[in-house]
Design a protein around this motif. Structure first.
Motif, mmCIF file in Angstrom:
data_model
loop_
_atom_site.group_PDB
_atom_site.id
_atom_site.type_symbol
_atom_site.label_atom_id
_atom_site.label_comp_id
_atom_site.label_asym_id
_atom_site.label_seq_id
_atom_site.Cartn_x
_atom_site.Cartn_y
_atom_site.Cartn_z
ATOM 1 N N THR A 1 46.676 32.786 23.380
ATOM 2 C CA THR A 1 47.444 32.780 24.615
ATOM 3 C C THR A 1 46.925 33.888 25.508
ATOM 4 O O THR A 1 46.498 34.942 25.050
ATOM 5 C CB THR A 1 48.942 33.008 24.324
ATOM 6 O OG1 THR A 1 49.088 34.253 23.714
ATOM 7 C CG2 THR A 1 49.502 31.892 23.486
ATOM 8 N N ASP B 1 47.421 36.520 28.592
ATOM 9 C CA ASP B 1 48.418 37.392 29.205
ATOM 10 C C ASP B 1 48.592 36.966 30.660
ATOM 11 O O ASP B 1 47.611 36.675 31.350
ATOM 12 C CB ASP B 1 47.895 38.826 29.095
ATOM 13 C CG ASP B 1 48.849 39.843 29.666
ATOM 14 O OD1 ASP B 1 50.028 39.526 29.862
ATOM 15 O OD2 ASP B 1 48.377 40.971 29.935
ATOM 16 N N PRO B 2 49.785 36.893 31.203
ATOM 17 C CA PRO B 2 49.993 36.514 32.603
ATOM 18 C C PRO B 2 49.253 37.426 33.578
ATOM 19 O O PRO B 2 48.792 36.972 34.636
ATOM 20 C CB PRO B 2 51.502 36.622 32.796
ATOM 21 C CG PRO B 2 52.099 36.510 31.432
ATOM 22 C CD PRO B 2 51.058 37.046 30.486
ATOM 23 N N ILE C 1 45.676 36.145 33.703
ATOM 24 C CA ILE C 1 45.595 34.904 34.475
ATOM 25 C C ILE C 1 45.642 35.218 35.962
ATOM 26 O O ILE C 1 44.872 34.665 36.754
ATOM 27 C CB ILE C 1 46.737 33.942 34.071
ATOM 28 C CG1 ILE C 1 46.525 33.467 32.630
ATOM 29 C CG2 ILE C 1 46.816 32.760 35.033
ATOM 30 C CD1 ILE C 1 47.653 32.627 32.084
ATOM 31 N N THR C 2 46.494 36.110 36.362
ATOM 32 C CA THR C 2 46.607 36.493 37.769
ATOM 33 C C THR C 2 45.311 37.139 38.248
ATOM 34 O O THR C 2 44.817 36.829 39.346
ATOM 35 C CB THR C 2 47.779 37.469 37.966
ATOM 36 O OG1 THR C 2 48.981 36.856 37.493
ATOM 37 C CG2 THR C 2 47.943 37.851 39.418
ATOM 38 N N SER D 1 42.536 34.478 38.481
ATOM 39 C CA SER D 1 42.800 33.615 39.640
ATOM 40 C C SER D 1 42.411 34.316 40.935
ATOM 41 O O SER D 1 41.824 33.705 41.830
ATOM 42 C CB SER D 1 44.275 33.225 39.690
ATOM 43 O OG SER D 1 44.628 32.471 38.570
#
Length: 146
Positions: A2, A4-5, A8-9, A12
């Motif tokens: 998974t 980590d948010p 991902i940010t 992106s």
């Protein structure tokens, strides 16, 4: 696995920046390429205009001399026309070259024709416009180049 948010940010944001930069570079390249192409076409049209004008000047002088003279006393008078036609052969379209060769032929014929026979044959003013077809071919060619 998974992600980590925060990762991902960050990915992106970096991908968005890369895509934005790539589109900016592509737009700049396309704009520059189009400007260069348009500049080359304009230079080509200007070169052809000069050559066409040079031929018209030479043909007009030779034709006027041929109307006045009873014969071609000095063949070197036609050399500038031959030179101009040879230059046209480098850049001009076949229709324009053919029209220029027809003008040259008409000028040579004018030298070979006596003044009285020439006056009888060319009773109308339009018949003296030996450059009309050439000029129309030049206009069509310049329109196609631009």
């Amino acid at each position: 696995m998974t992600m980590d948010p925060a990762t991902i940010t960050a990915v992106s944001a970096l991908a968005g920046s890369a895509i934005g930069a790539l589109s900016s570079v592509a737009t700049s390249w396309l704009t520059q390429h189009r400007q260069n192409r348009m500049q080359r076409l304009e230079q080509e049209a200007s070169r052809r205009e000069r050559l066409f004008g040079e031929f018209i000047d030479q043909a007009s002088r030779a034709y006027a001399d041929g109307v006045v003279q009873e014969r071609l006393d000095d063949p070197s008078k036609l050399v500038p026309m031959y030179t101009a036609i040879s230059k046209l052969r480098l850049f001009a379209m076949p229709a324009t070259i053919g029209a220029a060769e027809a003008v040259l032929e008409h000028v040579v014929t004018t030298y070979e024709t006596t003044s009285s026979a020439l006056a009888a044959r060319h009773s109308r003013v339009a018949a003296h416009d030996i450059l009309r077809v050439f000029a129309e071919a030049c206009r069509a060619e310049l329109t196609s180049v631009r």
